[in-house]
Write a protein that holds these residues in place. Sequence first.
Motif, PDB file in Angstrom:
ATOM      1  N   GLU A 133       0.829  -1.190   0.000  1.00 63.90           N
ATOM      2  CA  GLU A 133       0.000   0.000   0.000  1.00 63.90           C
ATOM      3  C   GLU A 133       0.872   1.252   0.000  1.00 63.90           C
ATOM      4  N   HIS A 134       0.839   1.979  -1.100  1.00 65.21           N
ATOM      5  CA  HIS A 134       1.526   3.267  -1.237  1.00 65.21           C
ATOM      6  C   HIS A 134       3.035   3.163  -0.951  1.00 65.21           C
ATOM      7  N   THR A 184       6.811   3.554  -1.409  1.00 67.25           N
ATOM      8  CA  THR A 184       7.714   4.467  -2.110  1.00 67.25           C
ATOM      9  C   THR A 184       9.142   4.146  -1.700  1.00 67.25           C
ATOM     10  N   HIS A 226       7.275   4.797  -6.897  1.00 70.75           N
ATOM     11  CA  HIS A 226       6.340   5.831  -6.466  1.00 70.75           C
ATOM     12  C   HIS A 226       4.972   5.246  -6.120  1.00 70.75           C
ATOM     13  N   ASP A 227       4.614   5.262  -4.846  1.00 73.05           N
ATOM     14  CA  ASP A 227       3.230   5.040  -4.417  1.00 73.05           C
ATOM     15  C   ASP A 227       2.640   3.747  -5.004  1.00 73.05           C
ATOM     16  N   ASP A 265       0.823   0.270  -5.215  1.00 73.64           N
ATOM     17  CA  ASP A 265      -0.211  -0.572  -4.601  1.00 73.64           C
ATOM     18  C   ASP A 265      -0.279  -1.893  -5.361  1.00 73.64           C
ATOM     19  N   SER A 274      10.266  -3.118  -5.967  1.00 69.65           N
ATOM     20  CA  SER A 274       8.959  -3.181  -5.305  1.00 69.65           C
ATOM     21  C   SER A 274       8.747  -4.538  -4.643  1.00 69.65           C
ATOM     22  N   GLY A 286       8.092   5.270   2.409  1.00 74.28           N
ATOM     23  CA  GLY A 286       6.669   5.386   2.686  1.00 74.28           C
ATOM     24  C   GLY A 286       5.916   4.130   2.323  1.00 74.28           C
ATOM     25  N   GLY A 287       4.749   3.977   2.936  1.00 72.51           N
ATOM     26  CA  GLY A 287       3.887   2.860   2.595  1.00 72.51           C
ATOM     27  C   GLY A 287       3.940   1.720   3.593  1.00 72.51           C
ATOM     28  N   ARG A 308       6.234   3.317 -11.446  1.00 71.87           N
ATOM     29  CA  ARG A 308       4.823   3.391 -11.075  1.00 71.87           C
ATOM     30  C   ARG A 308       4.043   2.219 -11.663  1.00 71.87           C
TER      31      ARG A 308
END
Length: 271
Positions: free
Chosen positions: A8-9, A11, A21-22, A24, A46, A62-63, A228
Amino acid sequence: MGSLLKLEHVTICYNGEPVVHDVDLELNKGEILGVVGESGSGKTLSSMAVLNLLPENAIITGGEVIFEGENLLKLPQKAMQKIRGKKIALIPQDPMTSLDPLYTIGDQLLEVIEIHQGKKGKEAKEIAIAALERVKIPDAREKLSAYPHEFSGGMKQRVIIAMALACNAQIIIADEPTTALDVTVQAQIMEILREIKAKSDISIILITHDMGIVAQNADKIAVMYAGRIVEFASKDELFKNPKHPYTKALLKVILDINSCLLYTSDAADEL
């Protein structure tokens, strides 16, 4: 099928610059999630965030990564060590360098089984043999005494998969599992992964740059571009109705290759 893993989100920065980036992603129990994109798109970073195994200069800024109700990014290293390999296993890109050349296949399998299952001796040996048999390595009992250099690339990749099976992993992250393997061996490795999913209800994150591989094997596909997720859909939906220009470009490559192969085949028939 219930949700097993969620990003989830998420980064990620590398050398201080944001490269993912962000993001999901959602992986359900018993499915293959294909993560596809060109080199440098962020697909491996990721996925490695799930295990918190990033390069030295990379950091998650983040995330959350939710597995069994917990955010893995908040767990201490000792707790993560109990998840890596046992619950979430990794099949790395290069089977040629993933095994220690100084130890036999059996030694390396038995070490993993002892660490993650607490089994030793004859019981551990039988688990190792059963795992090798599940990935279709012939004469599995005898192969325990072989060294990695005696195995081909495809056989080494099967051993890596057997390690995940020996630990009863719930999720396998397969990072370009067919890299450096010829086409026939690629098909065999993917067939093994499909059978594992079907028989053991294991979930698989399949990281690749090859749309053909995800077309044949994935249930859902996430397309990554420039760090992304630009498209996320079921396989059928994505191939029938791609929405993002990058996805359309990837699919066009497959169509162009298939057209070329068809033309070559027709030309050969006329000779």
